[in-house]
Write an enzyme that holds these catalytic residues in place. Structure first.
Site, PDB file in Angstrom:
ATOM      1  N   GLY A 139      31.156  -0.948 -12.044  1.00  0.00           N
ATOM      2  CA  GLY A 139      30.089  -0.797 -11.227  1.00  0.00           C
ATOM      3  C   GLY A 139      28.777  -0.457 -11.529  1.00  0.00           C
ATOM      4  O   GLY A 139      28.575  -0.721 -12.811  1.00  0.00           O
ATOM      5  N   CYS A 140      27.929   0.479 -10.677  1.00  0.00           N
ATOM      6  CA  CYS A 140      26.642   0.558 -11.186  1.00  0.00           C
ATOM      7  C   CYS A 140      26.630   1.362 -12.495  1.00  0.00           C
ATOM      8  O   CYS A 140      27.337   2.296 -12.634  1.00  0.00           O
ATOM      9  CB  CYS A 140      26.039   1.627 -10.214  1.00  0.00           C
ATOM     10  SG  CYS A 140      24.403   2.262 -10.702  1.00  0.00           S
TER      11      CYS A 140
END
Length: 233
Positions: free
Chosen positions: A70-71
């Protein structure tokens, strides 16, 4: 079409991996990077990082793995706090565009996923220990997304520095899958491969303002779409 239909269409398009021949051309020049990680005070770029996979070599006895969950702001923050982690850095891997910008990666036309380089001392924490934290800190069953972050840049991946480490990662995934299945969750979608075999085979360091972003911006965005499932003992 309506703006809602356009939004849905654009999001669906961002979940499809771009072909190498359709990827953005990128550039030959790598980004400028600070001399050291502001948390660990160790270099983020190894010696001869312009060769091979783009990571280079670090002090003798250290190991490295590239993780995407993810981020990358939040993933890096998790790992710089882990005892035995020597340094961390964020970047782009698994795609085809050389030295992409963050904005280019966000278009889904580079093929890269937001990634975190984790360099660690295996005498303190081994790869299995690193992967335990990785599995527990995101949702590997979400394909091309993490929570509300949607797109190929958010796909889950483990890119290793050797074939043997890739086998270790696959075995770790199989172990975690037993816990996910018992909880009624779906299959792991994590891409697992030696970094040299993923996309164009390189890790590209992200722009310096992304490095240790959440140390520089403590109230910044975090996305931890974890399953809540613990790795089996």
């Amino acid at each position: 079409m309506s703006w809602i239909d356009q939004l849905i269409s654009s999001r669906l398009g961002k979940q499809e991996l771009v072909a190498a021949e359709a990827a953005l051309p990128g550039r030959a020049t790598p980004v400028r990077l600070a001399a050291e990680n502001i948390i660990t005070h160790h270099p983020m770029r190894g010696a001869d990082a312009d060769q091979g996979t783009g990571i280079g070599t670090f002090d003798a006895g250290l190991s490295a793995v590239v993780l995407a969950g993810g981020c990358f702001w939040g993933v890096e923050e998790i790992f710089w706090q882990v005892p035995g982690v020597w340094t961390t850095a964020v970047g782009y891997a698994g795609g085809h565009t050389p030295n992409p910008t963050y904005e280019e990666t966000c278009t889904a036309h580079t093929g890269h996923t937001e990634s975190t380089l984790v360099v660690f001392d295996p005498s303190v924490i081994d790869l299995e220990g690193i992967l335990k934290i990785f599995w527990e800190s995101h949702d590997p069953t979400q394909e091309m997304r993490q929570g509300n972050d949607i797109g190929t840049q958010y796909r889950s991946a483990i890119f290793t520095t050797s074939d043997a480490d890739a086998e270790t990662a696959r075995a770790s995934a199989a172990t975690f899958q037993t816990a996910l299945t018992a909880a009624g969750l779906g299959p792991i979608t994590t891409e697992i491969a030696p970094l040299a075999d993923a996309g164009d085979g390189r890790f590209y360091y992200a722009e310096d303002y992304h490095q240790q972003y959440l140390a520089k911006n403590p109230h910044g965005y975090r996305c931890h779409a974890a399953t809540g499932i613990k790795f089996p003992a």
